[in-house]
Write a protein that holds these residues in place. Structure first.
Motif, PDB file in Angstrom:
ATOM      1  N   LYS A 152      72.339  18.541  64.401  1.00 36.81           N
ATOM      2  CA  LYS A 152      71.860  19.244  63.301  1.00 36.81           C
ATOM      3  C   LYS A 152      72.005  18.004  62.111  1.00 36.81           C
ATOM      4  CE  LYS A 152      73.302  23.376  62.084  1.00 36.81           C
ATOM      5  NZ  LYS A 152      74.185  24.463  61.890  1.00 36.81           N
ATOM      6  N   TYR A 155      70.135  19.068  56.485  1.00 37.63           N
ATOM      7  CA  TYR A 155      69.315  20.225  55.948  1.00 37.63           C
ATOM      8  C   TYR A 155      69.511  21.281  56.966  1.00 37.63           C
ATOM      9  CZ  TYR A 155      67.283  15.888  53.932  1.00 37.63           C
ATOM     10  OH  TYR A 155      67.055  14.808  53.189  1.00 37.63           O
ATOM     11  N   ASP A 157      68.478  21.858  60.054  1.00 37.54           N
ATOM     12  CA  ASP A 157      67.610  21.331  61.124  1.00 37.54           C
ATOM     13  C   ASP A 157      68.022  20.746  62.132  1.00 37.54           C
ATOM     14  OD1 ASP A 157      65.711  22.494  58.972  1.00 37.54           O
ATOM     15  OD2 ASP A 157      65.076  20.488  58.422  1.00 37.54           O
ATOM     16  N   TRP A 158      67.356  20.942  63.578  1.00 38.90           N
ATOM     17  CA  TRP A 158      67.881  20.501  64.716  1.00 38.90           C
ATOM     18  C   TRP A 158      66.820  19.537  65.206  1.00 38.90           C
ATOM     19  CZ3 TRP A 158      72.537  21.328  66.286  1.00 38.90           C
ATOM     20  CH2 TRP A 158      73.231  22.506  66.004  1.00 38.90           C
ATOM     21  N   ARG A 159      67.548  18.440  65.442  1.00 37.71           N
ATOM     22  CA  ARG A 159      66.639  17.094  65.857  1.00 37.71           C
ATOM     23  C   ARG A 159      67.001  16.696  67.014  1.00 37.71           C
ATOM     24  NH1 ARG A 159      62.116  16.124  62.713  1.00 37.71           N
ATOM     25  NH2 ARG A 159      62.638  13.898  63.240  1.00 37.71           N
TER      26      ARG A 159
END
Length: 635
Positions: A152, A155, A157-159
């Protein structure tokens, strides 16, 4: 001199000088580095009496450290300029990142965790156990470390990261450090997921989708292709698409298709293709070119579907049209059945075919059409437990296999009649829900030749055969009624002629007698008048009887006359009948003798018997010579 100065300082201060790096020049002029340690020596009273000096040449180690420092500087510089991020983890201590780890995770400088625990907190819950386990397995030496997981960013978001690494071990074989790299593969994952989605989508398309390179090598083969052609994806991949071409098919069509594709055009059409089991079937194929970013043709993608059912449906429609047309243009059942057999062979194996019709009066089956390789045309017979009779009794179609036949034999429903056939199919011929016969096809060499789809087609054919038979029966019935009507009209004309002839004599006598009475009214005596009146009454009665006969005949023809049997005197009935035709007998001087005993009684319909007697007596008088005799008697 320098060393002596150091010695004096140690002796004066009493303090040791340990691990001091001192550059030196050898007599040969070579620069070296020594690691020196000097310790004061004391006697038993604690007094300093000298110095112990230790010298270690560390010139090579210094060179190695210098080289390592240079290497690390280069490593850091390279790491900072790589798109990947390099990490260095001192086992159970700090975690260093080389590269823009903070930038790719959205953290401020130094904000992304620098401990193994902090790094673990950023891993997706679904991936954490698997990732930590992979790391532990590598440290323990059981598996390489190469895994993918989600982290995570700042922000939320999952990358997706792809991580690799190698553990370093000390002289005792214990891991003390791990160095590796991570790559942000989020975009690749997104592309991969889309490709997987597209692949899954294509796999669930009902048509076969096959992609090849320019040499025909199969590069893609979806689920529908497996079902349609019989090869699994693993079997087909890498094979040449020529495996789908029947042996007798030329390469002209393939060349034509490739020419279209090289021009950037798609090609669509129908041709025969081959399955894995070598069976051949018609396919509808659309081929399209695969063009790269430079506009160069690099392959072909083909979409194909099995159109066997569609082609069969087309043939079935054509055949049904032929049969319907034949049914409306021919009144000859034999010719129609021959036409139907020829048409059936275009759709289904019908080399052995017969039509059996049932006669309700005799209970026998006749065979207006029968063609068979083994058995001759049978005579009309009962077929009590035959499969044909079973269909007739049940009114249901039957697709017979060897196994089903054996079961029906065990259940005492059918028995073998004629030559056994491994493939047998029959359908009832019905008129208004009433079965009149059976249509049968059979194959003596192969099993499973016929299918449920064949039953539906043959039932449609059977309905047409039944319609033609019904029409033919209706026409025959109409012709029969016409003949009966013609016969009735002829009998009516004859009857009217007879009635007219029979009425003519009594009417002439009636007219002559009334004329005589009119002309001699003043001259005749009372006795003569009485006699004339009796004669007139008798003539009137005879005329009435003849008219009554005409009415009774009409009732008989209409079927409205009622049968009312009673016991009556036959002698009296015969006497009345004789009196009714006595005028004609008198003119031919024929003597009619009644030999019926007065005691003769009869139980019958008196009117019907009277009509029969009058007709018999009338014909007897008509065909007896003048002066002859007619005798009426019973036995």
């Amino acid at each position: 001199e320098l060393y002596r100065e150091d010695d004096r300082k140690v002796m004066e201060s009493g303090d040791s000088r340990l691990n001091i790096e001192e550059p030196q020049t050898t007599p040969e002029g070579k620069y070296i580095t020594l690691l020196t340690s000097k310790i004061p020596l004391r006697n038993s009273l604690g007094e300093i009496i000298g110095v112990l000096g230790i010298y270690i040449d560390i010139t090579e180690r210094k060179k190695m450290e210098s080289a390592l420092k240079t290497s690390e500087e280069r490593f850091r510089t390279a790491a900072e300029n790589l798109t990947d991020v390099v990490y260095e983890w001192d086992i159970n201590q700090k975690l260093d990142w080389y590269g823009d780890i903070d930038g790719i995770t959205g953290y401020p400088p130094g904000g992304y965790p620098r401990t193994i625990e902090g790094w673990g907190m950023t891993i997706h819950p679904e991936d954490k156990d698997r990732t930590i386990t992979a790391l532990g397995n590598h440290i323990n030496g059981t598996a390489p470390y190469n895994t993918e997981y989600r982290i995570k960013n700042s922000y939320g978001d999952w990358r997706w990261w792809s991580a690799r690494g190698t553990v370093l071990k000390n002289d005792q074989g214990k891991p003390y450090k791990m160095i590796g790299s991570i790559t942000d593969i989020s975009e690749q994952k997104d592309i991969q997921n889309r490709l997987i989605f597209n692949s899954e989508l294509l796999s669930h398309v009902g048509q076969a989708i096959i992609a090849t390179d320019l040499q025909g090598k199969i590069m893609y083969w979806n689920n529908a292709a497996e079902e349609i052609y019989g090869w699994s994806s693993a079997e087909a991949m890498g094979q040449n698409v020529v495996i789908l071409k029947p042996a007798g098919q030329t390469m002209e069509k393939a060349s034509e298709i490739m020419n279209e594709l090289r021009d950037g055009k798609s090609w669509s059409g129908e041709f025969l293709v081959k399955r894995k089991d070598d069976s051949i079937f018609p396919a509808n194929v659309t081929d399209a070119p695969i063009i790269d970013s430079d506009g160069k043709l690099i392959g072909v993608i083909g979409i194909s579907s099995d159109i066997t059912e569609r082609k069969r449906t087309e043939i079935e429609r054509k055949v049904m049209y032929e049969i319907n047309h034949g049914g409306t243009t021919t009144d000859n059942l034999d010719e129609l059945l021959k036409l139907i057999h020829q048409s059936l062979n275009k759709v289904i194996y019908a080399e052995n075919c017969f039509v059996a019709l049932h006669d309700q009066n005799t209970g026998l089956f006749s065979f207006p059409f029968y063609i068979d390789k083994h058995d001759p045309t049978p005579n009309a017979e009962l077929l009590d437990k035959s499969c044909t009779s079973y269909i007739f009794r049940t009114g249901k179609s039957l697709l017979l296999s060897g196994r089903l036949f054996d079961q029906m034999v065990e259940q005492d429903e059918v028995e073998l009649i004629g030559t056994n056939s491994p493939s047998w199919i029959g359908v009832p011929l019905k008129i208004h829900f009433s079965t009149i016969g059976v249509l049968v096809l059979q194959h003596y060499e192969k099993e499973n030749v016929y299918s449920e789809g064949d039953i539906q087609f043959l039932e449609a054919v059977g309905r047409e055969i039944a319609n033609v038979i019904e029409r033919k029966l209706t026409e025959e019935e109409t012709q029969k009624h016409n003949k009966q009507l013609f016969k009735l009209n002829a009998e009516k004309d004859k009857f009217f002629s007879i009635i007219a002839h029979d009425l003519k004599s009594p009417f002439n006598g009636f007219l002559n007698l009334t004329a005589l009475m009119a002309d001699t009214t003043e001259k005749i005596s009372l006795d003569e008048f009485t006699e004339y009146s009796k004669m007139l009454n008798k003539s009137a009665r005879n005329i009435f009887i003849l008219l009554n006969n005409l009415l009774e005949w009409a009732q008989i023809q209409k079927g409205t006359i009622q049968f009312t049997p009673t016991v009556f005197d036959l002698a009296k009935l015969v006497s009345r009948s004789i009196n009714s035709i006595s005028q004609g007998a008198l003119q031919k001087q024929i003597d009619i003798v009644n030999e019926i005993h007065n005691s003769q009684k009869v139980f019958a319909d008196e009117k019907m018997v009277d009509t029969i007697l009058r007709n018999i007596l009338s014909n007897a008088v008509k065909f007896t010579r003048t002066g002859g005799k007619v005798i009426v008697k019973t036995k």
